[in-house]
Design a protein around this motif. Structure first.
Motif, PDB file in Angstrom:
ATOM      1  N   GLU A 167      -7.187  10.142  -1.390  1.00  0.00           N
ATOM      2  CA  GLU A 167      -6.544  11.426  -1.655  1.00  0.00           C
ATOM      3  C   GLU A 167      -5.736  11.872  -0.437  1.00  0.00           C
ATOM      4  O   GLU A 167      -4.586  12.304  -0.553  1.00  0.00           O
ATOM      5  N   ASP A 168      -6.345  11.748   0.750  1.00  0.00           N
ATOM      6  CA  ASP A 168      -5.666  12.160   1.974  1.00  0.00           C
ATOM      7  C   ASP A 168      -4.548  11.191   2.342  1.00  0.00           C
ATOM      8  O   ASP A 168      -3.443  11.605   2.692  1.00  0.00           O
ATOM      9  N   PHE A 169      -4.829   9.889   2.222  1.00  0.00           N
ATOM     10  CA  PHE A 169      -3.879   8.895   2.712  1.00  0.00           C
ATOM     11  C   PHE A 169      -2.659   8.753   1.807  1.00  0.00           C
ATOM     12  O   PHE A 169      -1.524   8.679   2.283  1.00  0.00           O
ATOM     13  N   SER A 170      -2.865   8.708   0.498  1.00  0.00           N
ATOM     14  CA  SER A 170      -1.765   8.416  -0.427  1.00  0.00           C
ATOM     15  C   SER A 170      -0.764   9.559  -0.551  1.00  0.00           C
ATOM     16  O   SER A 170       0.401   9.341  -0.908  1.00  0.00           O
ATOM     17  N   GLU A 171      -1.218  10.792  -0.289  1.00  0.00           N
ATOM     18  CA  GLU A 171      -0.363  11.971  -0.407  1.00  0.00           C
ATOM     19  C   GLU A 171       0.234  12.113  -1.801  1.00  0.00           C
ATOM     20  O   GLU A 171       1.369  12.553  -1.970  1.00  0.00           O
ATOM     21  N   PHE A 211      -2.320   0.700  -1.793  1.00  0.00           N
ATOM     22  CA  PHE A 211      -2.487   0.520  -0.353  1.00  0.00           C
ATOM     23  C   PHE A 211      -3.629   1.394   0.154  1.00  0.00           C
ATOM     24  O   PHE A 211      -4.470   0.947   0.961  1.00  0.00           O
ATOM     25  N   GLY A 212      -3.683   2.633  -0.316  1.00  0.00           N
ATOM     26  CA  GLY A 212      -4.775   3.519   0.084  1.00  0.00           C
ATOM     27  C   GLY A 212      -6.132   2.970  -0.306  1.00  0.00           C
ATOM     28  O   GLY A 212      -7.092   3.025   0.465  1.00  0.00           O
ATOM     29  N   MET A 213      -6.215   2.406  -1.524  1.00  0.00           N
ATOM     30  CA  MET A 213      -7.474   1.797  -1.970  1.00  0.00           C
ATOM     31  C   MET A 213      -7.852   0.624  -1.076  1.00  0.00           C
ATOM     32  O   MET A 213      -9.025   0.456  -0.710  1.00  0.00           O
ATOM     33  N   SER A 214      -6.872  -0.208  -0.727  1.00  0.00           N
ATOM     34  CA  SER A 214      -7.135  -1.370   0.121  1.00  0.00           C
ATOM     35  C   SER A 214      -7.683  -0.946   1.480  1.00  0.00           C
ATOM     36  O   SER A 214      -8.584  -1.586   2.030  1.00  0.00           O
ATOM     37  N   MET A 215      -7.132   0.132   2.031  1.00  0.00           N
ATOM     38  CA  MET A 215      -7.564   0.586   3.345  1.00  0.00           C
ATOM     39  C   MET A 215      -8.892   1.352   3.295  1.00  0.00           C
ATOM     40  O   MET A 215      -9.609   1.423   4.289  1.00  0.00           O
ATOM     41  N   ALA A 216      -9.224   1.895   2.146  1.00  0.00           N
ATOM     42  CA  ALA A 216     -10.466   2.669   2.012  1.00  0.00           C
ATOM     43  C   ALA A 216     -11.694   1.774   1.943  1.00  0.00           C
ATOM     44  O   ALA A 216     -12.803   2.207   2.259  1.00  0.00           O
ATOM     45  N   ILE A 217     -11.504   0.520   1.527  1.00  0.00           N
ATOM     46  CA  ILE A 217     -12.625  -0.413   1.372  1.00  0.00           C
ATOM     47  C   ILE A 217     -12.568  -1.447   2.498  1.00  0.00           C
ATOM     48  O   ILE A 217     -11.531  -2.098   2.681  1.00  0.00           O
ATOM     49  N   ASP A 234       1.430  -9.938   0.586  1.00  0.00           N
ATOM     50  CA  ASP A 234       2.569 -10.677   0.036  1.00  0.00           C
ATOM     51  C   ASP A 234       3.831  -9.956   0.490  1.00  0.00           C
ATOM     52  O   ASP A 234       4.314  -9.037  -0.180  1.00  0.00           O
ATOM     53  N   GLU A 235       4.337 -10.362   1.646  1.00  0.00           N
ATOM     54  CA  GLU A 235       5.413  -9.699   2.375  1.00  0.00           C
ATOM     55  C   GLU A 235       4.889  -8.378   2.952  1.00  0.00           C
ATOM     56  O   GLU A 235       4.053  -7.711   2.355  1.00  0.00           O
ATOM     57  N   ILE A 236       5.373  -8.040   4.143  1.00  0.00           N
ATOM     58  CA  ILE A 236       4.946  -6.809   4.799  1.00  0.00           C
ATOM     59  C   ILE A 236       5.337  -5.623   3.925  1.00  0.00           C
ATOM     60  O   ILE A 236       6.482  -5.487   3.499  1.00  0.00           O
ATOM     61  N   LEU A 237       4.362  -4.770   3.670  1.00  0.00           N
ATOM     62  CA  LEU A 237       4.571  -3.664   2.741  1.00  0.00           C
ATOM     63  C   LEU A 237       5.287  -2.504   3.422  1.00  0.00           C
ATOM     64  O   LEU A 237       4.895  -2.063   4.491  1.00  0.00           O
ATOM     65  N   SER A 238       6.354  -2.022   2.810  1.00  0.00           N
ATOM     66  CA  SER A 238       7.061  -0.843   3.293  1.00  0.00           C
ATOM     67  C   SER A 238       7.067   0.181   2.171  1.00  0.00           C
ATOM     68  O   SER A 238       7.793   0.031   1.189  1.00  0.00           O
ATOM     69  N   VAL A 239       6.236   1.193   2.311  1.00  0.00           N
ATOM     70  CA  VAL A 239       6.097   2.206   1.269  1.00  0.00           C
ATOM     71  C   VAL A 239       6.507   3.558   1.824  1.00  0.00           C
ATOM     72  O   VAL A 239       6.057   3.969   2.890  1.00  0.00           O
ATOM     73  N   GLY A 240       7.376   4.249   1.086  1.00  0.00           N
ATOM     74  CA  GLY A 240       7.727   5.604   1.468  1.00  0.00           C
ATOM     75  C   GLY A 240       8.688   5.674   2.644  1.00  0.00           C
ATOM     76  O   GLY A 240       9.349   4.709   3.015  1.00  0.00           O
ATOM     77  N   ASP A 241       8.750   6.865   3.244  1.00  0.00           N
ATOM     78  CA  ASP A 241       9.674   7.099   4.351  1.00  0.00           C
ATOM     79  C   ASP A 241       9.096   6.547   5.656  1.00  0.00           C
ATOM     80  O   ASP A 241       7.994   5.989   5.690  1.00  0.00           O
ATOM     81  N   ALA A 242       9.866   6.709   6.741  1.00  0.00           N
ATOM     82  CA  ALA A 242       9.467   6.139   8.032  1.00  0.00           C
ATOM     83  C   ALA A 242       8.134   6.705   8.507  1.00  0.00           C
ATOM     84  O   ALA A 242       7.309   5.980   9.078  1.00  0.00           O
ATOM     85  N   PHE A 284       5.603   7.795   6.653  1.00  0.00           N
ATOM     86  CA  PHE A 284       4.493   7.221   5.891  1.00  0.00           C
ATOM     87  C   PHE A 284       4.308   5.745   6.244  1.00  0.00           C
ATOM     88  O   PHE A 284       3.181   5.258   6.311  1.00  0.00           O
ATOM     89  N   GLN A 285       5.394   5.033   6.486  1.00  0.00           N
ATOM     90  CA  GLN A 285       5.281   3.634   6.886  1.00  0.00           C
ATOM     91  C   GLN A 285       4.520   3.507   8.195  1.00  0.00           C
ATOM     92  O   GLN A 285       3.746   2.571   8.380  1.00  0.00           O
ATOM     93  N   LYS A 286       4.727   4.453   9.114  1.00  0.00           N
ATOM     94  CA  LYS A 286       3.986   4.425  10.379  1.00  0.00           C
ATOM     95  C   LYS A 286       2.500   4.658  10.131  1.00  0.00           C
ATOM     96  O   LYS A 286       1.646   4.021  10.755  1.00  0.00           O
ATOM     97  N   ARG A 287       2.169   5.562   9.211  1.00  0.00           N
ATOM     98  CA  ARG A 287       0.764   5.777   8.871  1.00  0.00           C
ATOM     99  C   ARG A 287       0.135   4.495   8.331  1.00  0.00           C
ATOM    100  O   ARG A 287      -0.990   4.147   8.678  1.00  0.00           O
ATOM    101  N   CYS A 288       0.884   3.794   7.464  1.00  0.00           N
ATOM    102  CA  CYS A 288       0.394   2.529   6.913  1.00  0.00           C
ATOM    103  C   CYS A 288       0.137   1.523   8.030  1.00  0.00           C
ATOM    104  O   CYS A 288      -0.902   0.857   8.070  1.00  0.00           O
ATOM    105  N   ALA A 289       1.110   1.406   8.944  1.00  0.00           N
ATOM    106  CA  ALA A 289       0.989   0.442  10.037  1.00  0.00           C
ATOM    107  C   ALA A 289      -0.193   0.785  10.934  1.00  0.00           C
ATOM    108  O   ALA A 289      -0.956  -0.105  11.348  1.00  0.00           O
ATOM    109  N   ASP A 290      -0.383   2.064  11.218  1.00  0.00           N
ATOM    110  CA  ASP A 290      -1.471   2.479  12.115  1.00  0.00           C
ATOM    111  C   ASP A 290      -2.840   2.162  11.526  1.00  0.00           C
ATOM    112  O   ASP A 290      -3.709   1.597  12.196  1.00  0.00           O
ATOM    113  N   VAL A 291      -3.042   2.504  10.248  1.00  0.00           N
ATOM    114  CA  VAL A 291      -4.355   2.264   9.651  1.00  0.00           C
ATOM    115  C   VAL A 291      -4.583   0.782   9.422  1.00  0.00           C
ATOM    116  O   VAL A 291      -5.700   0.274   9.584  1.00  0.00           O
TER     117      VAL A 291
END
Length: 217
Positions: free
Chosen positions: A107-111, A133-139, A147-155, A157-164
């Protein structure tokens, strides 16, 4: 470890059979991150789906001695008629995780806000990727599939993905498909090359990259 034993994968399309993998044998060891490489149509995404269990082999056996994620960003495992919230709870229970903890994280991560209470079949592809992606990081998985580096959303949100994701990598391995040799070198120390329905594991990622470039020359 992940072991393929005499694995064959055949697809039938418009009455024609196409063999993607032909009696393939290889072992991917724990504690090592692997790149999966090959020319277009070699079976990279198919191999990753087989590793994850999203698809089953036509023949042969796949053993998994560790907890493997689905491909990051892959939303195909969700029930499209269920809400995002109900999908999260369902998947959390399948993996033996606390549904409340997982739901709070997603809920928090996916926005996704109120869309979390909407059926997944109303989501855009980007929203589905955020949920997956949020589900993958929650478990906590032992190995994450990309399957290829995932780029979701704006810059942002992409940084949040990379950090977690980088935080998860401290205690987990990665199996990565990428056409970028820089990304393969960054994430992986060994590699698997697919060619003509066969698979070859290279203990040195630079040797694998050299061999891959020969295939494309």
């Amino acid at each position: 470890m992940i072991r393929f034993e005499n694995v064959t994968k055949v697809y039938s399309t418009y009455g024609r059979r196409r063999t993607i993998l032909d009696r393939v044998n290889f072992t991917l060891k724990p504690g090592i991150s692997y790149g999966i490489m090959g020319i277009n149509g070699a079976g990279k995404s198919t191999t990753m789906k087989l590793i994850s269990g999203v698809e089953e082999p036509t023949r042969g056996r796949i053993s998994r001695g560790l907890r493997v994620s689905w491909p990051l960003g892959f939303a195909g495992g969700f029930n499209p008629r269920m809400t995002g919230r109900d999908n999260v709870i369902f998947v959390a229970r399948i993996y033996g995780e606390d549904p409340r903890r997982v739901l709070e994280f997603v809920e928090d991560f996916s926005e996704l806000g109120s869309y979390l209470n909407m059926p997944v079949n109303t989501y855009s592809s980007g929203m589905g990727s955020r949920l997956a992606f949020g589900m993958s990081m929650a478990i906590p998985f032992d190995t994450y599939l990309i399957d290829e580096i995932l780029s979701v959303g704006d810059a942002r949100f992409q940084k949040r993905c990379a950090d977690v994701f980088n935080k998860r990598r401290e205690t987990a391995d990665v199996i990565l498909i990428s056409h970028s040799m820089e990304q393969i070198r960054e994430y992986c120390s060994q590699a698997l090359i697919l060619i003509n329905g066969q698979a070859v594991v290279y203990d040195d990622v630079d040797e694998a990259i050299t061999a891959y470039r020969r295939l494309n020359s």
